[in-house]
Design a protein around this motif. Structure first.
Motif, mmCIF file in Angstrom:
data_model
loop_
_atom_site.group_PDB
_atom_site.id
_atom_site.type_symbol
_atom_site.label_atom_id
_atom_site.label_comp_id
_atom_site.label_asym_id
_atom_site.label_seq_id
_atom_site.Cartn_x
_atom_site.Cartn_y
_atom_site.Cartn_z
ATOM 1 N N UNK A 328 17.461 -47.156 -66.511
ATOM 2 C CA UNK A 328 18.147 -45.878 -66.362
ATOM 3 C C UNK A 328 19.365 -46.078 -65.476
ATOM 4 N N UNK A 329 20.395 -45.214 -65.641
ATOM 5 C CA UNK A 329 21.666 -45.465 -64.934
ATOM 6 C C UNK A 329 21.568 -45.153 -63.440
ATOM 7 N N UNK A 330 20.551 -44.411 -63.019
ATOM 8 C CA UNK A 330 20.419 -44.089 -61.581
ATOM 9 C C UNK A 330 19.174 -44.729 -60.964
ATOM 10 N N UNK A 331 18.700 -45.780 -61.603
ATOM 11 C CA UNK A 331 17.513 -46.485 -61.116
ATOM 12 C C UNK A 331 17.768 -47.060 -59.721
ATOM 13 N N UNK A 332 16.732 -47.113 -58.907
ATOM 14 C CA UNK A 332 16.864 -47.690 -57.557
ATOM 15 C C UNK A 332 16.156 -49.044 -57.519
ATOM 16 N N UNK A 333 16.478 -49.841 -56.495
ATOM 17 C CA UNK A 333 15.765 -51.121 -56.332
ATOM 18 C C UNK A 333 15.827 -51.569 -54.873
ATOM 19 N N UNK A 334 14.834 -52.370 -54.452
ATOM 20 C CA UNK A 334 14.876 -52.940 -53.108
ATOM 21 C C UNK A 334 16.027 -53.951 -53.034
ATOM 22 N N UNK A 335 16.660 -54.061 -51.869
ATOM 23 C CA UNK A 335 17.803 -54.974 -51.719
ATOM 24 C C UNK A 335 17.658 -55.790 -50.436
ATOM 25 N N UNK A 336 17.702 -57.136 -50.621
ATOM 26 C CA UNK A 336 17.857 -58.049 -49.476
ATOM 27 C C UNK A 336 18.983 -58.988 -49.886
ATOM 28 N N UNK A 337 20.003 -59.110 -49.066
ATOM 29 C CA UNK A 337 21.104 -60.017 -49.445
ATOM 30 C C UNK A 337 21.749 -60.607 -48.194
ATOM 31 N N UNK A 338 22.381 -61.763 -48.381
ATOM 32 C CA UNK A 338 23.071 -62.383 -47.253
ATOM 33 C C UNK A 338 23.033 -63.886 -47.312
ATOM 34 N N UNK A 339 23.007 -64.504 -46.124
ATOM 35 C CA UNK A 339 23.041 -65.967 -46.010
ATOM 36 C C UNK A 339 21.852 -66.593 -46.708
ATOM 37 N N UNK A 340 22.107 -67.686 -47.422
ATOM 38 C CA UNK A 340 21.086 -68.331 -48.251
ATOM 39 C C UNK A 340 19.809 -68.605 -47.451
ATOM 40 N N UNK A 341 19.926 -69.259 -46.305
ATOM 41 C CA UNK A 341 18.727 -69.664 -45.555
ATOM 42 C C UNK A 341 17.969 -68.460 -44.987
ATOM 43 N N UNK A 342 18.718 -67.434 -44.562
ATOM 44 C CA UNK A 342 18.052 -66.231 -44.026
ATOM 45 C C UNK A 342 17.261 -65.510 -45.117
ATOM 46 N N UNK A 343 17.872 -65.362 -46.296
ATOM 47 C CA UNK A 343 17.182 -64.652 -47.382
ATOM 48 C C UNK A 343 16.014 -65.489 -47.903
ATOM 49 N N UNK A 344 16.167 -66.819 -47.889
ATOM 50 C CA UNK A 344 15.034 -67.679 -48.307
ATOM 51 C C UNK A 344 13.854 -67.513 -47.348
ATOM 52 N N UNK A 345 14.155 -67.358 -46.056
ATOM 53 C CA UNK A 345 13.069 -67.119 -45.081
ATOM 54 C C UNK A 345 12.308 -65.836 -45.424
ATOM 55 N N UNK A 346 13.072 -64.807 -45.809
ATOM 56 C CA UNK A 346 12.423 -63.535 -46.170
ATOM 57 C C UNK A 346 11.571 -63.717 -47.432
ATOM 58 N N UNK A 347 12.118 -64.440 -48.403
ATOM 59 C CA UNK A 347 11.386 -64.621 -49.676
ATOM 60 C C UNK A 347 10.080 -65.372 -49.450
ATOM 61 N N UNK A 348 10.069 -66.283 -48.466
ATOM 62 C CA UNK A 348 8.829 -67.017 -48.154
ATOM 63 C C UNK A 348 7.747 -66.051 -47.667
ATOM 64 N N UNK A 349 8.171 -64.981 -46.961
ATOM 65 C CA UNK A 349 7.183 -63.995 -46.476
ATOM 66 C C UNK A 349 6.553 -63.260 -47.660
ATOM 67 N N UNK A 350 7.345 -63.042 -48.731
ATOM 68 C CA UNK A 350 6.765 -62.408 -49.925
ATOM 69 C C UNK A 350 5.829 -63.388 -50.638
ATOM 70 N N UNK A 351 6.240 -64.671 -50.694
ATOM 71 C CA UNK A 351 5.367 -65.663 -51.364
ATOM 72 C C UNK A 351 4.033 -65.741 -50.620
ATOM 73 N N UNK A 352 4.165 -65.708 -49.260
ATOM 74 C CA UNK A 352 2.964 -65.825 -48.423
ATOM 75 C C UNK A 352 2.019 -64.640 -48.589
ATOM 76 N N UNK A 353 2.570 -63.482 -49.009
ATOM 77 C CA UNK A 353 1.716 -62.295 -49.102
ATOM 78 C C UNK A 353 1.200 -62.083 -50.523
#
Ligand code: P6P
Length: 353
Positions: A328-353
């Motif tokens: 849909x044209x007004x769909x929402x989504x979670x957003x994490x963006x920025x420095x490669x290593x910082x965002x990879x650290x966040x993604x590891x927390x999702x993998x861990x959970x």
């Protein structure tokens, strides 16, 4: 102190985009150049009205609400009308999607072109009265081969965009743009009425030497930063991976030191700082907002396009944002963006959970 000698070789946005078109040779028809020129004009027009807002009483509510149920500010409505009129008049668009309009606009045959523009005409508008930086965000798709311009032309992954950018209205007007070969930043010289290249992309050999000599600034996001930008007012609703990530950067084991918190509440301003300084911006989904708050098509996609072009990562936590197929044209989504290593650290927390 010797008086600074004004440059006699200004690289304007128009000149830079034309150079990009010439670089593509015969394959480029000039339509995207004309479309970007129209977008540039809307940014100048909106910048003028934002700057004058207090003087011409544009600040304050317009007494209406938009599709998101948010109270509309007079500048929201004005900015939306400016964008719709200029994009239609450019003769280069087929479909328009605006945060301020419930339905998409399908351009009539006589003005129809081959591009679709999705945009938030004045993002962060709740900050208008406080004089905080706000901005216009846009993304551009080329219509699919054989299409006459339908909704399916904009319900496509952000990876199929051909260009994206934003204009931030603050002490100066900064336009940040990518057409798929790096990210460049331009600053409006109001006396000339031109956006001047001030943040060149190091990947562009033609400009690299010239601009390296003139400008030290380049939009290549650092691989790691020291700033996090989350609305911690929502902390009680955050899901475990986000809680665990924030704990890791706020209470790090020695010798690591805590990150600094910077949150403006205006996506254009928070993302602009993240692109230039590095670190991570996040607007997670949580127990209160199951899909997060930010809109996929005209906020997350353009900012993810720019972030990746600047060498960073943009994810929902578990999925690359640019791979999402909108429903849909007004769909929402979670957003994490920025420095490669910082965002990879966040993604590891999702993998861990
Ligand atoms: P909150 C502004 O209204 C906006 O759409 C984005 O510019 C900004 O990142 C976000 O919402 C701020 O949301 O919940 O922190 O006020």
């Amino acid at each position: 102190m010797a008086e600074e000698i004004p440059s006699t070789d200004l690289i304007t946005l128009t000149r830079h985009v034309l150079h990009d078109q010439l670089r593509l040779g015969a394959a480029a028809t000039g339509d995207l150049t004309l479309l970007l020129t129209a977008i540039q004009v809307t940014s100048k027009f909106i910048a003028t009205n934002v700057r004058k807002a207090r003087l011409i009483n544009l600040v304050g509510l317009a007494g209406e609400t938009n599709i998101q149920g948010e109270e509309q500010k007079k500048l929201d409505i004005l900015s939306n009308d400016i964008m719709v009129n200029a994009l239609r008049a450019s003769g280069r668009t087929a479909v328009l999607v605006s945060e301020e309009l419930e339905e998409a606009i399908f351009i009539e045959e006589k003005n129809k072109g081959k591009y679709c523009v999705v945009f938030d005409p004045l993002d962060g508008s709740s900050n208008i009265d406080a004089g905080v930086n706000i901005g216009t965000i846009f993304g551009i798709y080329k219509i699919r081969d054989g299409s006459k311009g339908t909704l399916e032309d904009v319900l496509r992954p952000g990876s199929e965009m051909v260009a994206a950018g934003y204009t931030m209205y603050g002490s100066s007007a900064n336009l940040v743009l990518s057409t798929g070969s790096g990210v460049n930043g331009y600053t409006l010289d109001a006396s000339l009425g031109e956006f001047i290249l001030t943040h060149p992309n190091v990947n562009s050999p033609f400009l690299n030497v010239v601009c390296q000599l003139k400008f030290r600034l380049q939009i290549q996001i650092p691989p790691r930063g020291k700033i996090y930008s989350f609305n911690e007012g929502n902390s009680m609703y955050f899901n475990p991976p986000v809680v665990s990530y924030l704990k890791s950067i706020k209470f790090p084991a020695p010798p690591k030191t805590p990150y600094s918190a910077r949150y403006i509440g205006s996506m254009v301003a928070d993302v602009h700082r993240t692109l230039l300084y590095g670190g991570i911006f996040g607007y997670p989904d949580d127990k209160k907002s199951k899909s997060g708050k930010l809109r996929l098509l005209y906020e997350a996609f353009p900012m993810a396009f720019l972030t990746e072009q600047a060498g960073g990562i943009a994810t929902t936590g578990t999925k690359r944002i640019l791979d999402i197929v909108p429903t849909g044209i007004h769909e929402r989504c979670p957003v994490f963006l920025g420095s490669k290593e910082d965002v990879q650290d966040l993604m590891k927390c999702y993998e861990g959970n």
